[in-house]
Design an enzyme around this catalytic site. Structure first.
Site, PDB file in Angstrom:
ATOM      1  N   VAL A  52       0.803  -1.226   0.000  1.00 47.98           N
ATOM      2  CA  VAL A  52       0.000   0.000   0.000  1.00 47.98           C
ATOM      3  C   VAL A  52       0.833   1.272   0.000  1.00 47.98           C
ATOM      4  O   VAL A  52       0.294   2.358  -0.205  1.00 47.98           O
ATOM      5  CB  VAL A  52      -0.965   0.046   1.210  1.00 47.98           C
ATOM      6  CG1 VAL A  52      -2.021  -1.008   1.095  1.00 47.98           C
ATOM      7  CG2 VAL A  52      -0.215  -0.063   2.524  1.00 47.98           C
ATOM      8  N   TYR A  53       2.122   1.191   0.227  1.00 50.95           N
ATOM      9  CA  TYR A  53       2.945   2.410   0.259  1.00 50.95           C
ATOM     10  C   TYR A  53       2.996   3.027  -1.139  1.00 50.95           C
ATOM     11  O   TYR A  53       3.475   2.407  -2.097  1.00 50.95           O
ATOM     12  CB  TYR A  53       4.358   2.105   0.731  1.00 50.95           C
ATOM     13  CG  TYR A  53       4.477   1.665   2.177  1.00 50.95           C
ATOM     14  CD1 TYR A  53       3.409   1.743   3.058  1.00 50.95           C
ATOM     15  CD2 TYR A  53       5.680   1.174   2.667  1.00 50.95           C
ATOM     16  CE1 TYR A  53       3.534   1.348   4.381  1.00 50.95           C
ATOM     17  CE2 TYR A  53       5.818   0.774   3.999  1.00 50.95           C
ATOM     18  CZ  TYR A  53       4.733   0.855   4.839  1.00 50.95           C
ATOM     19  OH  TYR A  53       4.863   0.459   6.143  1.00 50.95           O
ATOM     20  N   GLY A  54       2.511   4.256  -1.223  1.00 54.26           N
ATOM     21  CA  GLY A  54       2.483   4.906  -2.525  1.00 54.26           C
ATOM     22  C   GLY A  54       1.650   4.162  -3.538  1.00 54.26           C
ATOM     23  O   GLY A  54       1.902   4.246  -4.740  1.00 54.26           O
TER      24      GLY A  54
END
Length: 324
Positions: A52-54
């Site tokens: 989910v990061y970025g």
């Protein structure tokens, strides 16, 4: 950099990990490359990301750097799944279908054939735990994953998951842990110790507050001033936090080092901790964390910081569950 076993396993990791939550948002690919090179040159091995990061960009950037800049075998590659939410029957969560699809997508973005440490990003109350654990065991037996961990689990959740695995085991748990956030010590830390699970603290610098940068206000170039991370930082901008920050700054002055180094050394050497995971906007910020490798806190300073940050002594906020 010193390496430590990750829980009761044969996997060893550098005692400081590199977090990549801002990669693809506040940190571009060029600056990410500078950070990764500096980290590996300092002897760091554990690099932590998440799907989910970025919105996947963090994994894509890291994958390109492993292909072109840093040899894959030089790092312990850690990522997470289960926090993503999207349309469709397999759009997220900790179901078997969602997890295994997320794993394949992470492998594709990272450009690798296996993940060293695959972590469930958050407890999913909508999915039977047995189903989640069966997906984790399948990931290991398929050869796509080497070791398993969890993140943002409460103590009872960690213990239940650790007892539910049949063909493998959990080796790590990520939790927010710092001088400003010691709630994990009540139940999670003892549960991890009992089950041989290593601690990977996230936000070990109190979301940046323990560096002292917010003592006089909010710097324009800080996360606290960012639209993306302003609320994330504000959680620890309290009166209690201010007292702890002043104690850290006093200790740093006496030791001839930075508040950042004092705060990081404190959590790094807490019982059960394998490696705090530090994030940075750029390589210059990361250098401050890497410099903490040389610092061991004297017992009297450690004791004073323990006292001033004692979570039972009138904490002015209640812990909340978060997925970072």
């Amino acid at each position: 950099m010193e390496c430590r076993p990750l829980g009761a396993s044969g996997l060893k990791v550098s005692r400081t990990g590199l977090g990549t939550m801002s990669w693809g948002t506040d940190t571009d690919a060029e600056e990410a490359a500078n950070q990764l090179v500096a980290f590996v040159d300092a002897g760091g091995t554990l690099v932590d990301t998440a799907d989910v990061y970025g919105d996947g960009e963090s994994e894509r950037i890291l994958g390109s750097l492993l292909a072109d800049l840093v040899p894959r075998e030089d790092i312990v590659l850690a990522t997470k799944a289960a926090a993503r939410r999207a349309d469709g029957p397999f759009g997220g969560g900790a179901s078997r279908g969602s997890l295994l699809l997320a794993l394949d997508e992470s492998l594709r973005r990272l450009g690798v054939d296996h993940i060293d440490l695959w972590q469930v990003h958050a407890w999913d109350p909508g999915v039977p735990l047995d189903e989640t654990l069966s997906a984790l065991e399948h990931a290991v037996t398929s050869g796509k994953v080497r070791y398993l961990g969890v993140s943002n689990y409460a103590g009872w959740q960690l213990a239940t998951a650790a007892c539910g695995l049949r063909t493998t085991r959990l080796v790590s748990t990520q939790t927010e842990y710092s001088l400003l956030e010691r709630g994990a010590e009540a139940e999670l830390v003892p549960a991890a110790a009992h089950h041989g699970v290593g601690l990977l603290p996230w936000a070990p610098l109190g979301r940046g507050v323990l560096t002292g940068k917010y003592r006089g206000g909010t710097p324009a170039d800080s996360r606290g001033a960012s639209v993306t991370y302003g609320g994330y930082v504000d959680r620890h901008r309290t009166e209690r936090a201010a007292r702890i920050v002043e104690a850290v700054a006093t200790a740093a002055e006496g030791l001839g080092t930075s508040p950042l180094a004092v705060a990081l050394a404190w959590v790094r050497d807490r019982p059960g901790v394998a490696a705090p995971v530090v994030g940075a906007r750029d390589a210059a910020q990361l250098a401050g964390s890497l410099a903490a490798e040389e610092l061991t806190l004297p017992d009297e300073i450690r004791g004073a910081l323990d006292d001033v940050s004692d979570p039972t002594a009138g904490a002015d906020h209640a812990p909340t569950e978060e997925t970072r």
